[in-house]
Motif scaffolding. Structure first.
Motif, short mmCIF file in Angstrom:
data_model
loop_
_atom_site.label_atom_id
_atom_site.label_comp_id
_atom_site.label_asym_id
_atom_site.label_seq_id
_atom_site.Cartn_x
_atom_site.Cartn_y
_atom_site.Cartn_z
N THR A 3 0.86 -1.18 0.00
CA THR A 3 0.00 0.00 0.00
C THR A 3 0.90 1.23 0.00
OG1 THR A 3 -1.80 -1.09 1.21
CG2 THR A 3 -1.74 1.31 1.27
N VAL A 5 1.45 5.15 0.76
CA VAL A 5 0.92 6.20 1.63
C VAL A 5 1.32 7.56 1.07
CG1 VAL A 5 0.90 7.18 3.95
CG2 VAL A 5 1.07 4.69 3.65
N ASP A 6 0.32 8.37 0.71
CA ASP A 6 0.55 9.73 0.25
C ASP A 6 0.84 10.58 1.48
OD1 ASP A 6 0.37 12.38 -0.58
OD2 ASP A 6 -1.28 12.01 -1.96
N ARG A 9 -1.02 13.92 2.00
CA ARG A 9 -2.38 13.69 2.47
C ARG A 9 -2.38 13.27 3.93
NH1 ARG A 9 -5.65 9.12 -0.58
NH2 ARG A 9 -5.02 10.39 -2.37
N LEU A 10 -1.39 12.45 4.30
CA LEU A 10 -1.27 11.99 5.68
C LEU A 10 -1.14 13.18 6.63
CD1 LEU A 10 -0.66 9.28 7.43
CD2 LEU A 10 1.71 10.06 7.31
N LYS A 15 -3.83 12.06 9.50
CA LYS A 15 -4.07 10.62 9.63
C LYS A 15 -2.96 9.97 10.46
CE LYS A 15 -6.55 9.95 5.27
NZ LYS A 15 -6.56 9.21 3.98
N TYR A 190 3.97 -1.10 3.51
CA TYR A 190 3.69 0.30 3.22
C TYR A 190 4.90 0.98 2.59
CZ TYR A 190 -0.21 -0.45 6.42
OH TYR A 190 -1.35 -0.94 7.02
N LYS A 203 -0.44 4.31 -9.15
CA LYS A 203 -1.80 4.27 -9.69
C LYS A 203 -1.85 3.48 -10.99
CE LYS A 203 -5.59 7.36 -11.04
NZ LYS A 203 -6.00 8.79 -11.19
N GLU A 208 -2.69 0.11 -4.32
CA GLU A 208 -3.59 0.90 -3.48
C GLU A 208 -2.85 2.11 -2.90
OE1 GLU A 208 -6.46 0.50 0.51
OE2 GLU A 208 -5.02 -1.08 0.01
N VAL A 210 -3.32 5.35 -0.16
CA VAL A 210 -4.14 5.89 0.94
C VAL A 210 -3.57 7.24 1.38
CG1 VAL A 210 -4.83 3.61 1.74
CG2 VAL A 210 -2.78 4.66 2.70
#
Length: 210
Positions: A3, A5-6, A9-10, A15, A190, A203, A208, A210
């Motif tokens: 996965t 992890v952006d 965005r985190l 998050k 991750y 992408k 995935e 998140v």
């Protein structure tokens, strides 16, 4: 399954990283420490530096531990060595980018140039603090033969391979890097990144995010 992890965005959405610890790649340490102040004239670097610094500081304050490996420290040392020499010779940050590194001249200056020696000593003090305070090293796994035998060199360089191997062996399958090579390590859990290129490639690969 991997996965991605952006990290922007985190940080923005506040998050929580679903790990108790993570490993950092050399490119993240370089941006976090910015040892030669290059973000002062490079806007994109300044923005990346700010995002990475905010993310790492917030993760550390939340009890999430950053780690590095001996190979990462070696790569960062080389960055310091080359960058310091080029800046010392050129006396200008931007000009230094086009200056050639001369390893023999570096040794000569390190051994006989008093001013060079004093400034180099300061660089080494900061180098040690980087790994003792910010990114403590975890030992490489005992299975060094597996580290070598498992390296193919077709999808990632050796430093990335060693970091991945150490992360899995340490039971911390989370790496913070802006290198798309880590997308080939599907047994990572991750991959944290601030790179739009890595996110776009993830992408395209159906990984995935998140």
């Amino acid at each position: 399954m991997l996965t991605v992890v952006d990290v922007e965005r985190l940080v923005k959405d506040k998050k929580k990283l679903p790990c108790e610890a993570f490993f950092v790649d050399t490119n993240i340490i370089i941006d976090y420490k910015d040892p030669f102040g290059r973000s002062s004239f490079d806007f994109s670097l300044a923005r990346r530096n700010a995002t990475i610094t905010e993310a790492i500081d917030k993760l550390k304050s939340a009890g999430v531990r950053p780690h590095s490996t001996i190979t990462t420290a070696q790569e960062y040392y080389k960055h310091i060595q080359v960058g310091f020499y080029k800046l010392y010779v050129s006396k200008d940050i931007e000009e230094s980018l086009g200056t050639a590194f001369d390893p023999e001249d570096f040794k000569t200056k390190r051994d006989s140039d008093v001013d060079f020696m004093a400034q180099w000593d300061l660089q080494m003090t900061q180098f040690k603090k980087t790994f003792s305070r910010n990114f403590p090293l975890l030992d490489l796994p005992a299975n060094v033969h597996g580290l070598i035998d498992g390296f193919k060199g077709s999808s990632a360089d050796f430093g990335d391979h060693a970091l991945w191997h150490c992360a899995l062996s340490a039971g911390i399958p989370c790496v913070f890097s802006n290198d798309s090579d880590f997308l080939s390590f599907y047994d990572l859990k991750y991959l944290m990144t601030t790179s739009r290129k890595v996110l776009d490639r993830a992408k395209d690969k159906g990984v995935e995010i998140v």
